[in-house]
Design a protein around this motif. Structure first.
Motif, PDB file in Angstrom:
ATOM      1  N   ASN B 167       0.882  -1.237   0.024  1.00 38.09           N
ATOM      2  CA  ASN B 167      -0.033   0.025  -0.113  1.00 38.09           C
ATOM      3  C   ASN B 167       1.129   0.999   0.174  1.00 38.09           C
ATOM      4  OD1 ASN B 167      -2.432  -1.411   0.543  1.00 38.09           O
ATOM      5  ND2 ASN B 167      -1.660  -1.920   2.115  1.00 38.09           N
ATOM      6  N   GLY B 168       1.132   1.757  -1.182  1.00 38.76           N
ATOM      7  CA  GLY B 168       2.187   2.858  -1.308  1.00 38.76           C
ATOM      8  C   GLY B 168       2.151   3.854  -0.282  1.00 38.76           C
ATOM      9  N   ALA B 169       3.051   4.381  -0.405  1.00 36.33           N
ATOM     10  CA  ALA B 169       3.280   5.684   0.867  1.00 36.33           C
ATOM     11  C   ALA B 169       4.472   6.443   0.484  1.00 36.33           C
ATOM     12  CB  ALA B 169       3.198   5.150   2.281  1.00 36.33           C
ATOM     13  N   LEU B 170       4.440   7.771   0.942  1.00 34.29           N
ATOM     14  CA  LEU B 170       5.782   8.348   0.750  1.00 34.29           C
ATOM     15  C   LEU B 170       6.358   8.742   2.126  1.00 34.29           C
ATOM     16  CD1 LEU B 170       4.668  11.066  -2.098  1.00 34.29           C
ATOM     17  CD2 LEU B 170       6.262   8.818  -2.216  1.00 34.29           C
ATOM     18  N   THR B 171       5.973   8.080   3.145  1.00 28.45           N
ATOM     19  CA  THR B 171       6.595   8.378   4.797  1.00 28.45           C
ATOM     20  C   THR B 171       7.738   8.076   4.703  1.00 28.45           C
ATOM     21  OG1 THR B 171       4.352   7.194   4.993  1.00 28.45           O
ATOM     22  CG2 THR B 171       5.912   7.768   6.933  1.00 28.45           C
TER      23      THR B 171
END
Lengths: 246, 317
Positions: B167-171
């Protein structure tokens, strides 16, 4: 300036759709390709546009192989209108017609306007194509071919969706193109239109060239019985013929 | 630059500085201690990355819809994103992700493998329908292998890492991810722009496009290259971020003359804007743990897709 097939054989999958066909077409004339369904008319037209590679024989323009031409160069010389008039996006008529100029990196000055005028669509230039009637769409697609200013105009059933008036208007535009020295090649189902408006008719039957002559000879009553299996006769004068049965 | 491109560029210029200030802690550059450090090392790379990924996904979606002549097409159809994800999952599965460079490299290798498979198939035939089916098969195979990796996961830690990553993220992304993604996405969008005029011709169908001088095989190569680079790089640094490639060209299309070539640059800008805003929202939402960007976009995307289908029943797009 000739577009020619010599010993041309075309296959679609395993089926042979055109067999050993030879004909040299000259510019400045309207040539009609006629024949029953499945006779190979559309395949022949595609091959003359350089879109189907021959299984055997050659398709040439000015003596050079079509297959050897760069796609863009071929596109500048031969304009082709397929039978299925697909338009995927709801463009304006003007933008649709302008696509014809793509082989030249964009339409030449005045070419879009000239093409719209030739098919009587100037007033609808800014309308989205989704709002056009079937006949208007067919004319817009033909104008797209005119806008590329090609030496040859090859059109598959360009008159089928048109009413009587617009058939004559489009034929007049094609006649004018021929008068200006372009070659016009049309696949036509309506034998009377071919009889009255073409300079030369190729009759195809099961992939073979059955007749290649002036319309009065190529579409003789005898040929119509042999190829279409219909007993019919022509009424009227040359240039104003009507085909009737019974 | 057309009107739509100018509009989205202007909106992006407004949204970008705001996104830097937005977060669980709102930054006042004058008052917050260490404001410059937080901005330069945490928020700026994250926002820049959001723009890069959004641009790649938006442009890829526009090109894909132009190629398939279908407003429901998504760059995921080529199977590149699922293969890139499989590459990343493999690196997590084998525990290679300890080095920060290895996971993106594995993902890029996955994307490259998908591109090679597509090229192999395209080299044989090149028909649009066969090609799309091949893409779907690659996607489905990659999905199955990813699921297999999850079920056979060596330890609960790897399992949780894989699921979180998918579940893609930019964290917690840094300048390193920017350095990986920026050149690849830029090259990808460049390739897609080269495909723009041939895509216009394709509006009239494949036969008419060929008669206008379009080399269908060259076009396909450009698209595989462009979408492969843009989408592959996005997945490599951010995981799967869905729906951007589907929704964005739709929002943009009515603002243009609807030619595929008029859509690519505005879709890149609008995609950048959408991902930037979505990522700012997930940062601001007062949840215990940050909502994953991929989930947030799918939450917006799925109802939108449904609405689109319902609208299409009555109206030509």
């Amino acid at each position: 300036m000739t577009l020619a097939a010599s010993g041309l054989t075309l296959r679609r999958g395993k089926a042979c759709v055109v067999t050993d066909l030879s004909a040299a077409l000259e510019p400045g004339r309207i040539t009609a390709i006629c024949g029953p369904n499945g006779a190979g008319k559309s395949s022949l037209l595609s091959a003359l546009a350089g879109l189907i590679p021959p299984a055997d024989g050659r398709a040439t323009i000015d003596g050079g192989d079509l297959a050897a031409l760069a796609p863009r160069e071929r596109a500048r010389r031969i304009g082709y209108l397929p039978q299925l008039g697909e338009i995927a996006w709801d463009l304006s008529v003007r933008n649709l017609v302008a696509l014809g100029g793509l082989p030249h990196g964009g339409p030449g000055p005045g070419h879009v306007e000239g093409a719209l005028e030739a098919v009587h669509l100037t007033e609808l230039a800014d309308r989205p194509v989704s709002t056009l009637s079937g006949g208007e769409r067919a004319r817009a697609l033909l104008a797209r071919v005119f806008a590329g200013d090609p030496q040859w105009i090859l059109a598959d059933e360009p008159l089928a969706a048109l009413d009587f008036y617009h058939q004559l208007e489009v034929l007049a535009a094609l006649r004018e193109a021929a008068r200006l020295g372009r070659g016009v090649v049309l696949v036509l189902h309506d034998l009377a239109l071919a009889m009255n408006h073409a300079d030369r008719v190729l009759v195809l039957d099961q992939g073979r060239l059955h007749a290649d002559a002036a319309p009065e000879d190529a579409l003789s009553v005898g040929t119509i019985i042999e190829v279409w299996g219909v007993a019919a006769r022509w009424l009227g004068e040359p240039g104003a013929r009507a085909l009737v049965t019974g | 630059m057309n009107r739509a491109a100018l509009l989205f560029a202007a909106l992006l210029l407004i949204a970008f500085p705001l996104s830097l200030l937005a977060g669980r802690v709102w930054i006042d550059p004058a008052a917050t201690p260490n404001a410059m450090l937080i901005l330069m090392e945490l928020r700026l790379p994250r926002s820049v990355l959001a723009v890069i990924i959004g641009a790649g996904l938006g442009a890829s979606g526009a090109a894909m819809q132009g190629y398939l002549r279908n407003p429901l097409a998504d760059p995921g159809l080529f199977g590149i994103a699922p293969m890139a994800a499989l590459g990343a999952v493999a690196s997590l599965w084998f525990g290679f992700a300890a080095s920060a460079w290895l996971l993106p490299l594995f993902a890029l290798a996955g994307a490259g493998l998908a591109m090679a498979l597509l090229a192999l198939i395209a080299g044989r035939a090149g028909g649009i329908a066969l090609f799309t089916l091949a893409g779907l098969m690659i996607a489905s195979l990659a999905g199955a292998l990813t699921a297999l990796a999850i079920t056979l996961s060596p330890n609960p830690f790897a399992l949780s890492e894989i699921v979180m990553w998918l579940n893609g993220a930019l964290t917690d992304r840094s300048w390193r991810e920017v350095a990986i993604a920026a050149p690849l996405v830029a090259l990808g969008i460049g390739a897609l722009r080269l495909a723009a005029r041939p895509l216009d011709a394709l509006t009239l169908g494949a036969d008419a496009a060929r008669s206008l001088g379009v080399d269908m095989r060259a076009l396909l190569w450009l698209l595989v290259l462009g979408i492969g680079l843009a989408v592959g790089a996005s997945v490599a640094v951010a995981g799967i971020i869905g729906f951007v490639g589907l929704i964005v060209p739709h929002l943009v299309r009515p603002l243009t003359d609807r030619l595929p070539s008029s859509l690519i640059v505005p879709s890149a800008l609008a995609g950048a804007l959408l991902v930037l805003i979505a990522d700012s929202i997930v940062r601001v939402l007062p949840l215990v743990s940050e909502l994953r960007l991929g989930i947030a976009l799918s939450l917006i995307g799925a109802p939108f897709f449904l609405m689109l289908l319902l609208r299409m029943r009555g109206e030509k797009l």
